[in-house]
Motif scaffolding. Structure first.
Motif, PDB file in Angstrom:
ATOM      1  N   LYS A  14     -22.535  19.857  15.553  1.00 59.18           N
ATOM      2  CA  LYS A  14     -21.132  19.898  15.155  1.00 59.18           C
ATOM      3  C   LYS A  14     -21.053  20.794  13.931  1.00 59.18           C
ATOM      4  CE  LYS A  14     -20.408  15.282  16.885  1.00 59.18           C
ATOM      5  NZ  LYS A  14     -20.410  13.882  16.546  1.00 59.18           N
ATOM      6  N   PRO A  15     -19.916  21.424  13.668  1.00 56.68           N
ATOM      7  CA  PRO A  15     -19.825  22.333  12.518  1.00 56.68           C
ATOM      8  C   PRO A  15     -20.297  21.717  11.199  1.00 56.68           C
ATOM      9  CG  PRO A  15     -17.911  22.594  13.885  1.00 56.68           C
ATOM     10  CD  PRO A  15     -18.688  21.433  14.459  1.00 56.68           C
ATOM     11  N   GLY A  16     -20.045  20.460  10.983  1.00 58.10           N
ATOM     12  CA  GLY A  16     -20.465  19.811   9.743  1.00 58.10           C
ATOM     13  C   GLY A  16     -21.966  19.597   9.622  1.00 58.10           C
ATOM     14  N   GLU A  17     -22.702  19.780  10.714  1.00 54.27           N
ATOM     15  CA  GLU A  17     -24.147  19.566  10.703  1.00 54.27           C
ATOM     16  C   GLU A  17     -24.928  20.850  10.432  1.00 54.27           C
ATOM     17  OE1 GLU A  17     -24.337  15.887  13.879  1.00 54.27           O
ATOM     18  OE2 GLU A  17     -24.418  17.940  14.645  1.00 54.27           O
ATOM     19  N   CYS A  18     -24.243  21.983  10.414  1.00 55.42           N
ATOM     20  CA  CYS A  18     -24.921  23.269  10.240  1.00 55.42           C
ATOM     21  C   CYS A  18     -25.638  23.378   8.900  1.00 55.42           C
ATOM     22  CB  CYS A  18     -23.930  24.416  10.383  1.00 55.42           C
ATOM     23  SG  CYS A  18     -23.425  24.719  12.096  1.00 55.42           S
ATOM     24  N   SER A  19     -25.021  22.944   7.831  1.00 50.67           N
ATOM     25  CA  SER A  19     -25.631  23.141   6.518  1.00 50.67           C
ATOM     26  C   SER A  19     -26.975  22.423   6.394  1.00 50.67           C
ATOM     27  CB  SER A  19     -24.680  22.715   5.395  1.00 50.67           C
ATOM     28  OG  SER A  19     -24.387  21.347   5.504  1.00 50.67           O
ATOM     29  N   LYS A  20     -27.074  21.202   6.894  1.00 57.24           N
ATOM     30  CA  LYS A  20     -28.344  20.467   6.830  1.00 57.24           C
ATOM     31  C   LYS A  20     -29.401  21.130   7.705  1.00 57.24           C
ATOM     32  CE  LYS A  20     -27.560  16.960   4.139  1.00 57.24           C
ATOM     33  NZ  LYS A  20     -28.199  16.822   2.852  1.00 57.24           N
ATOM     34  N   ALA A  21     -29.023  21.553   8.902  1.00 50.30           N
ATOM     35  CA  ALA A  21     -29.969  22.210   9.798  1.00 50.30           C
ATOM     36  C   ALA A  21     -30.456  23.525   9.191  1.00 50.30           C
ATOM     37  CB  ALA A  21     -29.323  22.452  11.161  1.00 50.30           C
ATOM     38  N   CYS A  22     -29.566  24.258   8.551  1.00 51.45           N
ATOM     39  CA  CYS A  22     -29.947  25.527   7.928  1.00 51.45           C
ATOM     40  C   CYS A  22     -30.778  25.312   6.667  1.00 51.45           C
ATOM     41  CB  CYS A  22     -28.711  26.363   7.623  1.00 51.45           C
ATOM     42  SG  CYS A  22     -27.985  27.093   9.116  1.00 51.45           S
ATOM     43  N   MET A  77     -23.771  31.202   8.979  1.00 56.51           N
ATOM     44  CA  MET A  77     -22.844  32.036   9.730  1.00 56.51           C
ATOM     45  C   MET A  77     -23.179  31.962  11.225  1.00 56.51           C
ATOM     46  SD  MET A  77     -21.938  36.085   9.180  1.00 56.51           S
ATOM     47  CE  MET A  77     -23.652  36.537   9.127  1.00 56.51           C
ATOM     48  N   CYS A  78     -24.464  32.044  11.547  1.00 58.00           N
ATOM     49  CA  CYS A  78     -24.897  31.985  12.947  1.00 58.00           C
ATOM     50  C   CYS A  78     -24.643  30.603  13.543  1.00 58.00           C
ATOM     51  CB  CYS A  78     -26.375  32.340  13.050  1.00 58.00           C
ATOM     52  SG  CYS A  78     -26.729  34.051  12.579  1.00 58.00           S
ATOM     53  N   CYS A  79     -24.915  29.567  12.771  1.00 60.21           N
ATOM     54  CA  CYS A  79     -24.707  28.205  13.265  1.00 60.21           C
ATOM     55  C   CYS A  79     -23.223  27.937  13.496  1.00 60.21           C
ATOM     56  CB  CYS A  79     -25.300  27.197  12.287  1.00 60.21           C
ATOM     57  SG  CYS A  79     -25.184  25.487  12.872  1.00 60.21           S
ATOM     58  N   ASP A  80     -22.378  28.439  12.608  1.00 59.00           N
ATOM     59  CA  ASP A  80     -20.933  28.257  12.793  1.00 59.00           C
ATOM     60  C   ASP A  80     -20.466  28.877  14.107  1.00 59.00           C
ATOM     61  OD1 ASP A  80     -20.651  26.878  10.411  1.00 59.00           O
ATOM     62  OD2 ASP A  80     -19.977  28.627   9.272  1.00 59.00           O
ATOM     63  N   LYS A  81     -21.062  30.001  14.484  1.00 66.32           N
ATOM     64  CA  LYS A  81     -20.685  30.672  15.726  1.00 66.32           C
ATOM     65  C   LYS A  81     -21.324  29.997  16.942  1.00 66.32           C
ATOM     66  CE  LYS A  81     -21.021  35.000  18.248  1.00 66.32           C
ATOM     67  NZ  LYS A  81     -21.525  36.359  18.269  1.00 66.32           N
ATOM     68  N   CYS A  82     -22.613  29.649  16.830  1.00 72.22           N
ATOM     69  CA  CYS A  82     -23.376  29.192  17.993  1.00 72.22           C
ATOM     70  C   CYS A  82     -23.522  27.668  18.092  1.00 72.22           C
ATOM     71  CB  CYS A  82     -24.775  29.797  17.953  1.00 72.22           C
ATOM     72  SG  CYS A  82     -24.773  31.600  17.899  1.00 72.22           S
ATOM     73  N   LEU A  83     -23.275  26.970  16.988  1.00 74.13           N
ATOM     74  CA  LEU A  83     -23.467  25.516  16.902  1.00 74.13           C
ATOM     75  C   LEU A  83     -24.880  25.121  17.330  1.00 74.13           C
ATOM     76  CD1 LEU A  83     -20.014  24.197  18.071  1.00 74.13           C
ATOM     77  CD2 LEU A  83     -20.887  24.414  15.738  1.00 74.13           C
ATOM     78  N   CYS A  84     -25.840  25.898  16.856  1.00 71.03           N
ATOM     79  CA  CYS A  84     -27.245  25.650  17.159  1.00 71.03           C
ATOM     80  C   CYS A  84     -28.098  26.315  16.090  1.00 71.03           C
ATOM     81  CB  CYS A  84     -27.577  26.223  18.530  1.00 71.03           C
ATOM     82  SG  CYS A  84     -29.283  25.982  19.017  1.00 71.03           S
ATOM     83  N   VAL A  85     -29.188  25.657  15.722  1.00 66.33           N
ATOM     84  CA  VAL A  85     -30.201  26.229  14.847  1.00 66.33           C
ATOM     85  C   VAL A  85     -31.540  25.926  15.503  1.00 66.33           C
ATOM     86  CG1 VAL A  85     -31.289  26.122  12.571  1.00 66.33           C
ATOM     87  CG2 VAL A  85     -28.818  25.936  12.758  1.00 66.33           C
TER      88      VAL A  85
END
Length: 92
Positions: A30-38, A57-65
């Protein structure tokens, strides 16, 4: 019974942390989970601020790390295939 509850809580915590640290496949975050994953993805890089900027930026677009701190980009095709103007990978 107490050991059983403790083990279940520990397993639940491990699953939760792994979901934050590892993308788990395209569109799995989910968008809110990107910062922790990154934060995890960029934790061992020499230039963390740049890594975090592009990873988010990539996670916001792809919702994946991708899992881990390096490699495994095949887990997230969108993340893997996004290129800069110089045709270099945009996502760390």
């Amino acid at each position: 019974m107490t050991k059983f509850v403790f083990v279940l809580l520990l397993i639940s915590l491990m699953v939760f942390v792994s979901q934050l640290a590892y993308g788990g496949g395209e569109g799995s975050l989910k968008p809110g989970e990107c910062s922790k994953a990154c934060e995890y993805r960029c934790s061992k890089t020499r230039i963390p601020t740049t890594c975090l900027h592009f990873c988010n930026m990539c996670c916001d677009k792809c919702l994946c790390v991708p899992s881990g701190t390096y490699g495994h980009k095949e887990e997230c095709p969108c993340y893997n295939n996004w290129k800069s103007r110089q045709r270099k990978p945009k996502c760390p």
